[in-house]
Design a protein around this motif. Structure first.
Motif, mmCIF file in Angstrom:
data_model
loop_
_atom_site.group_PDB
_atom_site.id
_atom_site.type_symbol
_atom_site.label_atom_id
_atom_site.label_comp_id
_atom_site.label_asym_id
_atom_site.label_seq_id
_atom_site.Cartn_x
_atom_site.Cartn_y
_atom_site.Cartn_z
ATOM 1 N N PRO A 22 58.298 -3.708 60.331
ATOM 2 C CA PRO A 22 57.168 -3.907 61.264
ATOM 3 C C PRO A 22 55.897 -3.219 60.768
ATOM 4 O O PRO A 22 54.793 -3.657 61.068
ATOM 5 N N THR A 23 56.054 -2.159 59.954
ATOM 6 C CA THR A 23 54.848 -1.487 59.435
ATOM 7 C C THR A 23 54.100 -2.383 58.446
ATOM 8 O O THR A 23 52.885 -2.266 58.308
ATOM 9 N N ASP A 29 47.913 -6.842 59.324
ATOM 10 C CA ASP A 29 46.907 -7.130 60.350
ATOM 11 C C ASP A 29 45.656 -6.284 60.137
ATOM 12 O O ASP A 29 44.534 -6.746 60.334
ATOM 13 N N THR A 30 45.865 -5.035 59.710
ATOM 14 C CA THR A 30 44.720 -4.141 59.463
ATOM 15 C C THR A 30 43.929 -4.634 58.254
ATOM 16 O O THR A 30 42.701 -4.716 58.291
ATOM 17 N N PHE A 31 44.650 -4.972 57.176
ATOM 18 C CA PHE A 31 43.968 -5.440 55.962
ATOM 19 C C PHE A 31 43.188 -6.737 56.255
ATOM 20 O O PHE A 31 42.096 -6.961 55.755
ATOM 21 N N ARG A 32 43.783 -7.565 57.108
ATOM 22 C CA ARG A 32 43.151 -8.830 57.492
ATOM 23 C C ARG A 32 41.852 -8.543 58.258
ATOM 24 O O ARG A 32 40.817 -9.136 57.994
ATOM 25 N N GLU A 55 51.416 -14.112 51.150
ATOM 26 C CA GLU A 55 51.029 -15.373 51.800
ATOM 27 C C GLU A 55 49.514 -15.481 51.955
ATOM 28 O O GLU A 55 48.969 -16.562 52.057
ATOM 29 N N GLU A 56 48.818 -14.345 51.996
ATOM 30 C CA GLU A 56 47.358 -14.432 52.195
ATOM 31 C C GLU A 56 46.509 -13.502 51.346
ATOM 32 O O GLU A 56 45.290 -13.618 51.368
ATOM 33 N N PHE A 57 47.132 -12.564 50.615
ATOM 34 C CA PHE A 57 46.369 -11.682 49.729
ATOM 35 C C PHE A 57 46.881 -11.856 48.294
ATOM 36 O O PHE A 57 48.049 -12.197 48.095
ATOM 37 N N GLN A 58 46.018 -11.577 47.323
ATOM 38 C CA GLN A 58 46.494 -11.466 45.938
ATOM 39 C C GLN A 58 47.363 -10.205 45.910
ATOM 40 O O GLN A 58 46.857 -9.103 46.152
ATOM 41 N N THR A 59 48.664 -10.368 45.650
ATOM 42 C CA THR A 59 49.575 -9.230 45.807
ATOM 43 C C THR A 59 50.240 -8.855 44.492
ATOM 44 O O THR A 59 50.757 -9.716 43.777
ATOM 45 N N TYR A 60 50.232 -7.556 44.213
ATOM 46 C CA TYR A 60 50.858 -7.003 43.010
ATOM 47 C C TYR A 60 51.965 -6.056 43.450
ATOM 48 O O TYR A 60 51.755 -5.237 44.348
ATOM 49 N N GLY A 61 53.117 -6.146 42.801
ATOM 50 C CA GLY A 61 54.198 -5.191 43.076
ATOM 51 C C GLY A 61 54.522 -4.418 41.810
ATOM 52 O O GLY A 61 54.607 -5.017 40.729
ATOM 53 N N LEU A 129 44.678 2.560 52.267
ATOM 54 C CA LEU A 129 46.065 2.904 51.886
ATOM 55 C C LEU A 129 46.915 2.935 53.141
ATOM 56 O O LEU A 129 46.481 3.509 54.159
ATOM 57 N N PHE A 130 48.104 2.352 53.066
ATOM 58 C CA PHE A 130 49.055 2.452 54.178
ATOM 59 C C PHE A 130 50.385 2.893 53.560
ATOM 60 O O PHE A 130 50.982 2.160 52.779
ATOM 61 N N PHE A 131 50.804 4.113 53.868
ATOM 62 C CA PHE A 131 52.049 4.661 53.315
ATOM 63 C C PHE A 131 53.023 4.984 54.445
ATOM 64 O O PHE A 131 52.609 5.472 55.492
ATOM 65 N N THR A 132 54.322 4.751 54.200
ATOM 66 C CA THR A 132 55.352 5.209 55.141
ATOM 67 C C THR A 132 56.304 6.159 54.406
ATOM 68 O O THR A 132 56.424 6.106 53.180
ATOM 69 N N SER A 133 56.986 6.990 55.186
ATOM 70 C CA SER A 133 57.931 7.932 54.574
ATOM 71 C C SER A 133 58.873 8.468 55.653
ATOM 72 O O SER A 133 58.627 8.282 56.847
#
Ligand SMILES: C[S@@+](CC[C@H](N)C(=O)[O-])C[C@H]1O[C@@H](n2cnc3c(N)ncnc32)[C@H](O)[C@@H]1O
Length: 209
Positions: A22-23, A29-32, A55-61, A129-133
Motif C-alpha cells: 500500500p505504501t 499518488d504523491t509522485f502523480r 504503468e505511468e512513470f519512466q521506472t528504473y530498478g 524520496l519515499f523510503f520504508t523500513s
C-alpha cells in the motif's frame, strides 16, 4: 547478501506475493500529484512494487540478485533494470523520485548512510524520496543479539535495523522531510500464508540548493 536473496527467491518464488505494498500506491499518488515523470526503485526485488510505477512513470530498478532480476523482467517488463548494488550504482541521468521499500534496514550504519547518499546523488534537486523500513514499534525490535544500536540479529544469521522516528529523520537530515508515518503491513505469500509487521515510512524532498 546477494546469495542470501537469490537462494530465497529460488526456493520461495514471489516471496511476498504479487500485490504491491500500500505504501507504493501512496508514493505513486504523491509522485502523480507533483507531476513527476521518472522513478528509481533501489532493491527492486522481483518487481511487485516497480509495476505500480512503470504503468505511468519512466521506472528504473536496481537489484543485486540475478534471480530476482529474471523474475522482475517477467513480472514487470515495462521497467528498466540495472544489475548491481544500490549502494554504488550510478544512473546516466537523475530521476524525479525514488521509492525504496524495506531495503534501508538491511544494512549496518555505514552502508545505510551510503545507500541514502547514493540515492540522493541519483535524484534531481527538488526530487522526492519515499523510503520504508522496519520500525522500533515492531514485535521483533529488541529480539536476538544486538549488533549495533537498534540493529538486532532477530533471526539466526539475519539482522535488521529497527528505526525510531528520530533515527529515520536523522538518516534524511540533509533533506526537507515532508511526512513520516507508521503502517501495519500484511504480506501474503503465494501459498496464502500471511505475515503482519509494523513499518515506518518517510517522504522527503531533496534540497534545490
Ligand atoms: C526485503 S527485499 C525487498 C524487495 C522489494 N523492495 C519489494 O518490495 O518487493 C530486499 C531486496 O533488496 C535487494 N538488495 C539487497 N541488497 C541490495 C543492494 N546492495 N543493492 C540492490 N539490491 C539489494 C535484495 O536482493 C532484495 O530483492
Amino acid at each position: 547478501m546477494s546469495e542470501y536473496w537469490s537462494q530465497r527467491f529460488r526456493q520461495e518464488g514471489m516471496i511476498w506475493g504479487s500485490e504491491p505494498s500500500p505504501t507504493a500506491l501512496l508514493a505513486r499518488d504523491t509522485f502523480r500529484q507533483y507531476q513527476l515523470k521518472s522513478v528509481l526503485v533501489p532493491g527492486a526485488g522481483y518487481g511487485r512494487n516497480t509495476k505500480v510505477f512503470s504503468e505511468e512513470f519512466q521506472t528504473y530498478g536496481i537489484e543485486l540478485s540475478q534471480i530476482a532480476l529474471e523474475m522482475a523482467v517477467e513480472w514487470d517488463p515495462m521497467s528498466y533494470y540495472i544489475a548491481g548494488s544500490a549502494l554504488y550504482c550510478k544512473l546516466d541521468r537523475q530521476v524525479d523520485a525514488i521509492y525504496c521499500y524495506d531495503v534501508l534496514h538491511l544494512f549496518l550504519e555505514e552502508d545505510r548512510r551510503r545507500l541514502v547518499a547514493n540515492c540522493l546523488e541519483q535524484l534531481r534537486p527538488g526530487g522526492l524520496l519515499f523510503f520504508t523500513s522496519f520500525s522500533d514499534e515492531d514485535l521483533n525490535y529488541g529480539c536476538g543479539r544486538m549488533i549495533e544500536p537498534d540493529t538486532y540479529e532477530y533471526k539466526e544469521g539475519k539482522y535488521a535495523h529497527f528505526f525510531s522516528e528520530i533515527g529515520l529523520r536523522e538518516h534524511f537530515a540533509e533533506t526537507e522531510v515532508l511526512e513520516t508515518g507508521t503502517q501495519l503491513e500484511t504480506l501474503r505469500s503465494p501459498q496464502g500464508v500471511t505475515h503482519t509487521y509494523i513499518l515506518r515510512y518517510i517522504l522527503a524532498r531533496k534540497s534545490t540548493l
